[in-house]
Write a protein that holds these residues in place. Structure first.
Motif, PDB file in Angstrom:
ATOM      1  N   ILE A  21       0.837  -1.203   0.000  1.00  0.00           N
ATOM      2  CA  ILE A  21       0.000   0.000   0.000  1.00  0.00           C
ATOM      3  C   ILE A  21       0.868   1.249   0.000  1.00  0.00           C
ATOM      4  CG2 ILE A  21      -1.662   1.330   1.364  1.00  0.00           C
ATOM      5  CD1 ILE A  21      -2.815  -1.455   2.225  1.00  0.00           C
ATOM      6  N   LEU A  22       1.873   1.259   0.851  1.00  0.00           N
ATOM      7  CA  LEU A  22       2.772   2.403   0.945  1.00  0.00           C
ATOM      8  C   LEU A  22       3.459   2.687  -0.393  1.00  0.00           C
ATOM      9  CD1 LEU A  22       4.052   4.595   2.698  1.00  0.00           C
ATOM     10  CD2 LEU A  22       5.799   2.933   3.344  1.00  0.00           C
ATOM     11  N   SER A  23       3.856   1.655  -1.100  1.00  0.00           N
ATOM     12  CA  SER A  23       4.511   1.813  -2.389  1.00  0.00           C
ATOM     13  C   SER A  23       3.615   2.563  -3.380  1.00  0.00           C
ATOM     14  CB  SER A  23       4.891   0.444  -2.962  1.00  0.00           C
ATOM     15  OG  SER A  23       5.449   0.576  -4.244  1.00  0.00           O
ATOM     16  N   VAL A  24       2.328   2.241  -3.379  1.00  0.00           N
ATOM     17  CA  VAL A  24       1.395   2.933  -4.270  1.00  0.00           C
ATOM     18  C   VAL A  24       1.147   4.355  -3.790  1.00  0.00           C
ATOM     19  CG1 VAL A  24      -0.964   2.947  -5.143  1.00  0.00           C
ATOM     20  CG2 VAL A  24       0.281   0.791  -4.999  1.00  0.00           C
ATOM     21  N   GLU A  25       0.940   4.520  -2.470  1.00  0.00           N
ATOM     22  CA  GLU A  25       0.670   5.851  -1.931  1.00  0.00           C
ATOM     23  C   GLU A  25       1.818   6.827  -2.182  1.00  0.00           C
ATOM     24  OE1 GLU A  25      -0.289   4.920   2.135  1.00  0.00           O
ATOM     25  OE2 GLU A  25      -2.429   4.728   1.666  1.00  0.00           O
ATOM     26  N   GLU A  26       3.041   6.327  -2.135  1.00  0.00           N
ATOM     27  CA  GLU A  26       4.194   7.186  -2.398  1.00  0.00           C
ATOM     28  C   GLU A  26       4.220   7.700  -3.837  1.00  0.00           C
ATOM     29  OE1 GLU A  26       7.399   4.626  -1.296  1.00  0.00           O
ATOM     30  OE2 GLU A  26       7.417   5.320   0.786  1.00  0.00           O
ATOM     31  N   LYS A  27       3.577   6.971  -4.725  1.00  0.00           N
ATOM     32  CA  LYS A  27       3.565   7.353  -6.135  1.00  0.00           C
ATOM     33  C   LYS A  27       2.377   8.248  -6.490  1.00  0.00           C
ATOM     34  CE  LYS A  27       6.087   3.213  -7.494  1.00  0.00           C
ATOM     35  NZ  LYS A  27       6.471   2.740  -6.182  1.00  0.00           N
ATOM     36  N   MET A  28       1.486   8.443  -5.566  1.00  0.00           N
ATOM     37  CA  MET A  28       0.279   9.248  -5.840  1.00  0.00           C
ATOM     38  C   MET A  28       0.532  10.735  -5.635  1.00  0.00           C
ATOM     39  SD  MET A  28      -2.535   6.676  -4.140  1.00  0.00           S
ATOM     40  CE  MET A  28      -3.842   7.851  -4.162  1.00  0.00           C
TER      41      MET A  28
END
Length: 98
Positions: free
Chosen positions: A91-98
């Motif tokens: 989840i964190l990996s995706v949130e960092e890219k948002m």
């Protein structure tokens, strides 16, 4: 083998509300140490493949003991061989890219 799973259990023949059965399932997943994360249409959990499958069986057994005549469950699995990764890390990996 470690697995991240999405688990959805559906008690059938119990009426409209199923929250009491879902609560019992969550207790089992928590007690087994599978780091359950409840969401609107299921639960994400993490653990060893066999532990996850054993938990599914235990949930079915418990709900049948509670009087549920029919149960269906759906599971999706994700595994990796290159490294260990938790659901929170995904989840964190995706949130960092948002």
């Amino acid at each position: 083998m470690r697995v991240i799973a999405d688990f959805c259990v559906v008690p059938l023949g119990t009426g409209v509300s199923v929250s009491s059965y879902v609560a019992e399932a969550e207790k089992i997943l928590e007690r087994r140490g599978l780091r359950p994360r409840l969401h609107a249409y299921g639960t994400n959990l993490e653990g060893e493949w066999g532990e996850v499958m054993d938990a599914n069986r235990e949930v079915h057994e418990k709900l049948h003991q509670m009087g549920v005549p029919r149960i269906t469950s759906n599971m999706r699995f994700g595994t990796r061989t290159d490294r260990e990764q938790t659901g929170a890390e995904k989840i964190l990996s995706v949130e960092e890219k948002m």
